[in-house]
Design an enzyme around this catalytic site. Structure first.
Site, short mmCIF file in Angstrom:
data_model
loop_
_atom_site.label_atom_id
_atom_site.label_comp_id
_atom_site.label_asym_id
_atom_site.label_seq_id
_atom_site.Cartn_x
_atom_site.Cartn_y
_atom_site.Cartn_z
N ASN A 68 -2.15 0.30 6.66
CA ASN A 68 -1.66 -0.95 7.24
C ASN A 68 -0.82 -1.78 6.28
O ASN A 68 -0.77 -3.00 6.36
CB ASN A 68 -2.82 -1.75 7.87
CG ASN A 68 -3.87 -2.13 6.86
OD1 ASN A 68 -3.73 -1.85 5.66
ND2 ASN A 68 -4.91 -2.80 7.31
N HIS B 150 -2.37 -5.33 1.52
CA HIS B 150 -3.66 -5.99 1.28
C HIS B 150 -3.37 -7.44 0.92
O HIS B 150 -2.38 -7.72 0.26
CB HIS B 150 -4.40 -5.33 0.10
CG HIS B 150 -5.55 -6.18 -0.39
ND1 HIS B 150 -6.80 -6.12 0.19
CD2 HIS B 150 -5.63 -7.14 -1.35
CE1 HIS B 150 -7.59 -7.00 -0.41
NE2 HIS B 150 -6.90 -7.63 -1.35
N TYR C 111 -12.47 -1.94 -4.10
CA TYR C 111 -13.03 -2.01 -2.75
C TYR C 111 -14.56 -1.93 -2.76
O TYR C 111 -15.15 -1.61 -1.71
CB TYR C 111 -12.43 -0.92 -1.87
CG TYR C 111 -11.05 -1.24 -1.33
CD1 TYR C 111 -10.85 -2.36 -0.51
CD2 TYR C 111 -9.95 -0.44 -1.60
CE1 TYR C 111 -9.61 -2.67 0.00
CE2 TYR C 111 -8.69 -0.73 -1.09
CZ TYR C 111 -8.52 -1.85 -0.29
OH TYR C 111 -7.29 -2.16 0.23
N GLU D 91 -9.48 -10.72 -7.82
CA GLU D 91 -8.55 -9.60 -7.64
C GLU D 91 -7.35 -9.71 -8.57
O GLU D 91 -6.88 -8.70 -9.11
CB GLU D 91 -8.12 -9.53 -6.16
CG GLU D 91 -9.28 -9.14 -5.25
CD GLU D 91 -8.98 -9.20 -3.76
OE1 GLU D 91 -9.88 -8.87 -2.97
OE2 GLU D 91 -7.85 -9.57 -3.38
N LYS E 52 0.81 -1.22 0.00
CA LYS E 52 0.00 0.00 0.00
C LYS E 52 0.85 1.28 0.00
O LYS E 52 2.07 1.23 0.25
CB LYS E 52 -0.94 -0.04 1.21
CG LYS E 52 -1.99 -1.16 1.12
CD LYS E 52 -2.97 -1.09 2.30
CE LYS E 52 -4.05 -2.16 2.18
NZ LYS E 52 -5.06 -2.04 3.27
#
Ligand code: UDP
Length: 140
Positions: free
Chosen positions: A114, A117, A51, A128, A11
């Site tokens: 965080n 993913h 998302y 995905e 990320k």
């Protein structure tokens, strides 16, 4: 035991802090092989689509803004039980709750920023992977 493929994103908080290598090293140490990888800057539409499952959650808007705040590295990871193995090395969503030695415990900044993913089911992994990669871009 079955060889699986799962999908990972490094990320923007991690690319900003130059931790692409550090994250990949932890994934590889966990027995996962990077069989596809590219650095991209997601568009808003791409992030919203990715998302979409979280569309009704209160954090959706901020999450999309965060995910387009900088480049990300999208990856396909391969290995035995790759999906579960990746979830294990990632650690809990909130780094405060993550186990020592996990990516999120060691590197993440917050519940939003965080660091990684990872697909949470094999079905989602397939969706995905196809969202970001053409079959010929994955080299096992
Ligand atoms: N997230 C957030 N606030 C929350 C929960 C989640 O900003 O209260 C973000 C966080 O970046 C997380 C992502 O939304 O990784 C997707 O949430 P999910 O519950 O699917 O967690 P994950 O599967 O990534 O652990």
């Amino acid at each position: 035991m079955t060889t699986e493929r799962t999908f990972s994103i490094i990320k923007p908080d991690a690319t900003r802090r130059n931790l692409t290598g550090a994250v990949t090293k932890m994934l590889e140490a966990a027995g996962l092989r990077v069989v596809a990888s590219k650095r991209i800057h997601m568009t808003q539409e791409q992030a919203e689509g990715f998302y979409a499952v979280h569309k009704e959650r209160p954090f959706f808007g901020e999450l999309v803004s965060f995910m387009i705040s900088g480049p990300v590295v999208v990856q396909v990871l391969e290995g035995e039980n790759a999906m579960a193995r990746n979830r294990e090395v990632m650690g809990a969503t909130n780094p405060a709750n993550a186990e020592p030695g996990t990516i999120r415990k060691e590197l993440a900044e917050s519940i939003e920023a965080n660091t990684v993913h990872g697909s949470d089911s094999l079905e989602n992994a397939a969706t995905e992977i196809a969202y970001f990669f053409k079959p010929e871009e994955i080299v096992g």
